[in-house]
Design a protein around this motif. Sequence first.
Motif, mmCIF file in Angstrom:
data_model
loop_
_atom_site.group_PDB
_atom_site.id
_atom_site.type_symbol
_atom_site.label_atom_id
_atom_site.label_comp_id
_atom_site.label_asym_id
_atom_site.label_seq_id
_atom_site.Cartn_x
_atom_site.Cartn_y
_atom_site.Cartn_z
ATOM 1 N N THR A 74 -50.488 -58.616 -67.894
ATOM 2 C CA THR A 74 -51.500 -59.438 -68.935
ATOM 3 C C THR A 74 -50.628 -58.744 -69.917
ATOM 4 O O THR A 74 -50.736 -59.469 -70.968
ATOM 5 C CB THR A 74 -53.050 -58.217 -68.725
ATOM 6 O OG1 THR A 74 -52.198 -56.468 -69.067
ATOM 7 C CG2 THR A 74 -53.872 -58.419 -67.546
ATOM 8 N N GLY A 75 -49.916 -57.867 -70.679
ATOM 9 C CA GLY A 75 -49.110 -57.789 -71.730
ATOM 10 C C GLY A 75 -49.275 -56.893 -72.602
ATOM 11 O O GLY A 75 -49.457 -56.673 -74.008
ATOM 12 N N ILE A 76 -51.516 -56.386 -72.309
ATOM 13 C CA ILE A 76 -52.263 -55.635 -73.274
ATOM 14 C C ILE A 76 -52.874 -54.415 -72.746
ATOM 15 O O ILE A 76 -53.171 -54.679 -70.922
ATOM 16 C CB ILE A 76 -52.932 -56.652 -74.116
ATOM 17 C CG1 ILE A 76 -54.350 -57.368 -72.529
ATOM 18 C CG2 ILE A 76 -52.792 -57.711 -74.772
ATOM 19 C CD1 ILE A 76 -55.189 -58.037 -73.362
ATOM 20 N N ASP A 77 -53.025 -53.733 -73.821
ATOM 21 C CA ASP A 77 -54.031 -52.334 -72.753
ATOM 22 C C ASP A 77 -55.111 -52.036 -73.344
ATOM 23 O O ASP A 77 -55.788 -51.290 -74.916
ATOM 24 C CB ASP A 77 -52.460 -51.039 -72.889
ATOM 25 C CG ASP A 77 -53.485 -49.689 -71.948
ATOM 26 O OD1 ASP A 77 -54.289 -49.893 -71.066
ATOM 27 O OD2 ASP A 77 -53.360 -48.781 -72.352
ATOM 28 N N TYR A 78 -55.782 -52.857 -73.281
ATOM 29 C CA TYR A 78 -57.983 -53.331 -73.350
ATOM 30 C C TYR A 78 -58.782 -53.291 -72.003
ATOM 31 O O TYR A 78 -58.460 -54.039 -71.710
ATOM 32 C CB TYR A 78 -58.030 -54.067 -74.655
ATOM 33 C CG TYR A 78 -58.799 -54.025 -75.467
ATOM 34 C CD1 TYR A 78 -59.614 -53.365 -74.885
ATOM 35 C CD2 TYR A 78 -59.146 -55.800 -75.429
ATOM 36 C CE1 TYR A 78 -61.220 -53.091 -76.164
ATOM 37 C CE2 TYR A 78 -60.719 -55.399 -76.323
ATOM 38 C CZ TYR A 78 -61.658 -54.435 -76.297
ATOM 39 O OH TYR A 78 -62.880 -54.242 -76.849
ATOM 40 N N GLY A 126 -59.368 -54.351 -67.638
ATOM 41 C CA GLY A 126 -60.130 -53.772 -66.291
ATOM 42 C C GLY A 126 -60.343 -54.318 -65.357
ATOM 43 O O GLY A 126 -60.865 -55.314 -65.383
ATOM 44 N N SER A 127 -60.732 -53.706 -64.198
ATOM 45 C CA SER A 127 -60.548 -54.185 -63.172
ATOM 46 C C SER A 127 -62.640 -54.155 -62.755
ATOM 47 O O SER A 127 -63.259 -53.639 -63.872
ATOM 48 C CB SER A 127 -60.492 -53.096 -61.984
ATOM 49 O OG SER A 127 -61.386 -51.856 -62.022
ATOM 50 N N TRP A 128 -63.045 -54.793 -61.083
ATOM 51 C CA TRP A 128 -64.210 -55.054 -61.139
ATOM 52 C C TRP A 128 -65.267 -53.600 -61.085
ATOM 53 O O TRP A 128 -64.608 -52.503 -60.280
ATOM 54 C CB TRP A 128 -64.673 -55.891 -60.259
ATOM 55 C CG TRP A 128 -66.146 -55.853 -60.451
ATOM 56 C CD1 TRP A 128 -67.020 -55.452 -59.060
ATOM 57 C CD2 TRP A 128 -66.457 -57.124 -60.255
ATOM 58 N NE1 TRP A 128 -67.800 -56.118 -59.310
ATOM 59 C CE2 TRP A 128 -68.015 -57.273 -59.847
ATOM 60 C CE3 TRP A 128 -67.001 -58.453 -60.780
ATOM 61 C CZ2 TRP A 128 -69.190 -58.159 -59.734
ATOM 62 C CZ3 TRP A 128 -67.551 -59.754 -60.531
ATOM 63 C CH2 TRP A 128 -68.261 -59.019 -60.667
ATOM 64 N N ALA A 129 -66.013 -53.596 -62.235
ATOM 65 C CA ALA A 129 -66.882 -52.304 -61.852
ATOM 66 C C ALA A 129 -67.873 -51.739 -61.169
ATOM 67 O O ALA A 129 -68.652 -53.176 -61.431
ATOM 68 C CB ALA A 129 -67.492 -51.671 -63.875
#
Length: 211
Positions: free
Chosen positions: A193-197, A202-205
Amino acid sequence: QGVLAILASVMGMALADALIKKSAGDMTLWQLWVLRSALVVPVMFALARGRVWVPGAGWVLARCMALVAMYLAMYPALPFIDMAVAGAAFYTAPLFIVALSALVLGNRVTARHWLAIGTGFAGLLVIVRPFGADVSPLMVMPVISAACYAVSAIVTRAKCMGATPIALGFWLNVAFLVIGGAALGWLALGLPTGIDYPFLTGSWAAMTPET
């Protein structure tokens, strides 16, 4: 009736923004889109009695993409900026709408119109304080969102008047469902994805009574 409809729409958008801000720590934007649209799409299809095919499908798609871009510009920034600031910055939309109306639709804009818009913009500057010490680059995101909204409004006015509001809402939610599902699929495959947000990557909660 038109004014009441606009007021109701603005209140609905403000409520949605507040809910997104509250839910940003619990699930991703894509999950919110999929969950909401999975509920809304069949309801709108039923309300339209299946009459969701519209003339000028390409323009309807362009409108949908402008609104998707509007939300993509606004929602990821909401956890980091004050709601009042975000709301005030978003209401630069009338400036963009008036400018595009004159340029694209050829509408005549009077001095009284510009005075009213200028007064509103002055109030925006008082709230946002763009030259203050606590200014954040993220404050530009609601302004970009407002520009995208203005584009969708002009496209609606110029090219989508033959479609019913329910049909337009149906296809917008289909767009949310498709794009949200595609993003969730991308993340599930572990693709970069190139980002950390977490709100976007995030994965399915798991759903709980609290969420």
